[in-house]
Design an enzyme around this catalytic site. Structure first.
Site, mmCIF file in Angstrom:
data_model
loop_
_atom_site.group_PDB
_atom_site.id
_atom_site.type_symbol
_atom_site.label_atom_id
_atom_site.label_comp_id
_atom_site.label_asym_id
_atom_site.label_seq_id
_atom_site.Cartn_x
_atom_site.Cartn_y
_atom_site.Cartn_z
ATOM 1 N N PHE A 45 -15.976 2.714 6.358
ATOM 2 C CA PHE A 45 -14.815 3.241 6.059
ATOM 3 C C PHE A 45 -14.344 3.254 4.451
ATOM 4 O O PHE A 45 -13.253 3.418 4.092
ATOM 5 C CB PHE A 45 -13.759 2.006 6.737
ATOM 6 C CG PHE A 45 -13.835 0.793 6.246
ATOM 7 C CD1 PHE A 45 -13.357 0.307 5.100
ATOM 8 C CD2 PHE A 45 -14.734 -0.085 7.016
ATOM 9 C CE1 PHE A 45 -13.496 -1.091 4.791
ATOM 10 C CE2 PHE A 45 -14.915 -1.446 6.600
ATOM 11 C CZ PHE A 45 -14.140 -1.919 5.495
ATOM 12 N N ARG A 48 2.576 -6.310 9.013
ATOM 13 C CA ARG A 48 1.800 -5.283 9.460
ATOM 14 C C ARG A 48 2.228 -4.981 10.799
ATOM 15 O O ARG A 48 2.190 -3.696 11.330
ATOM 16 C CB ARG A 48 0.095 -5.688 9.410
ATOM 17 C CG ARG A 48 -0.271 -5.727 8.310
ATOM 18 C CD ARG A 48 -1.833 -6.125 8.278
ATOM 19 N NE ARG A 48 -2.596 -5.956 6.948
ATOM 20 C CZ ARG A 48 -3.529 -6.678 6.494
ATOM 21 N NH1 ARG A 48 -3.848 -7.705 7.322
ATOM 22 N NH2 ARG A 48 -3.952 -6.421 5.315
ATOM 23 N N THR A 53 -5.349 -7.611 10.675
ATOM 24 C CA THR A 53 -5.458 -6.156 9.913
ATOM 25 C C THR A 53 -5.104 -4.989 10.842
ATOM 26 O O THR A 53 -4.572 -3.894 10.358
ATOM 27 C CB THR A 53 -6.905 -6.135 9.741
ATOM 28 O OG1 THR A 53 -7.404 -7.152 8.928
ATOM 29 C CG2 THR A 53 -7.451 -4.797 8.960
ATOM 30 N N HIS A 55 -2.155 -5.347 1.397
ATOM 31 C CA HIS A 55 -3.545 -6.227 1.206
ATOM 32 C C HIS A 55 -3.183 -7.575 0.626
ATOM 33 O O HIS A 55 -2.063 -7.577 0.026
ATOM 34 C CB HIS A 55 -4.178 -5.325 -0.020
ATOM 35 C CG HIS A 55 -5.399 -6.195 -0.284
ATOM 36 N ND1 HIS A 55 -6.620 -6.225 0.098
ATOM 37 C CD2 HIS A 55 -5.447 -7.112 -1.626
ATOM 38 C CE1 HIS A 55 -7.288 -7.044 -0.358
ATOM 39 N NE2 HIS A 55 -6.770 -7.636 -1.534
ATOM 40 N N LYS A 82 0.689 -1.175 0.045
ATOM 41 C CA LYS A 82 0.107 -0.039 -0.003
ATOM 42 C C LYS A 82 0.755 1.179 0.061
ATOM 43 O O LYS A 82 1.994 1.264 0.278
ATOM 44 C CB LYS A 82 -0.895 0.035 1.259
ATOM 45 C CG LYS A 82 -1.864 -0.987 0.947
ATOM 46 C CD LYS A 82 -3.015 -1.111 2.312
ATOM 47 C CE LYS A 82 -4.238 -2.185 2.263
ATOM 48 N NZ LYS A 82 -4.834 -1.971 3.392
#
EC number: 2.7.4.6
Length: 141
Positions: A57, A102, A91, A115, A9
């Site tokens: 969101f 992450r 997440t 992702h 991302k």
């Protein structure tokens, strides 16, 4: 051999973490069958995340995904979907396993570095969203 889609991302691209993230995938036995850097348009981001259109969101997600370039890639290997999910971590980076992508590079639930497809079925759909069959090689050949 399974294939799955991974997106690095805008936050991770902007902070020059592409190489580190790719290295994590490769060290875990996943191979890159296709990869490119793109700057998503609003239409592309909305189309890709259409499944979340009614979620509160959605607009924030679209705005984030168009905020800078992303790296999209097809990862190939045994149990590629599950392995990618494990490597990514939860997440929410604060809940992600130590050493996961992450946990290492994510900032928040919305700004979480990567992702990854959540199922084989969605992997096929997501891969075809970004890549023609002719752009994907057998990375394990």
């Amino acid at each position: 051999m399974e294939q799955t889609l991974s997106i690095i991302k805008p936050d991770s691209v902007g902070k020059a973490h592409i190489g580190e993230i790719v290295s994590i995938f490769e060290k875990a036995g996943l191979r890159i069958a296709a990869m490119k850097m793109v700057h998503l348009s609003v239409k592309e981001a909305e189309g890709f995340y259409a499944v979340h259109k009614e979620r509160p969101f959605f607009q924030e997600l679209v705005d984030f995904m168009i905020s800078g370039p992303v790296v999209v890639m097809v990862l190939q290997g045994e149990n590629a979907v599950a392995r990618n999910r494990e490597l990514m971590g939860a997440t929410n980076p604060k809940e992600a396993a130590e050493g996961s992508i992450r946990a290492l590079f994510g900032e928040s639930i919305g700004v979480n570095a990567v992702h990854g497809s959540d199922s084989l079925e969605n992997a096929a759909i997501e891969v075809s969203y970004f890549f023609a069959k002719t752009e994907i090689v057998n990375a394990l050949a």
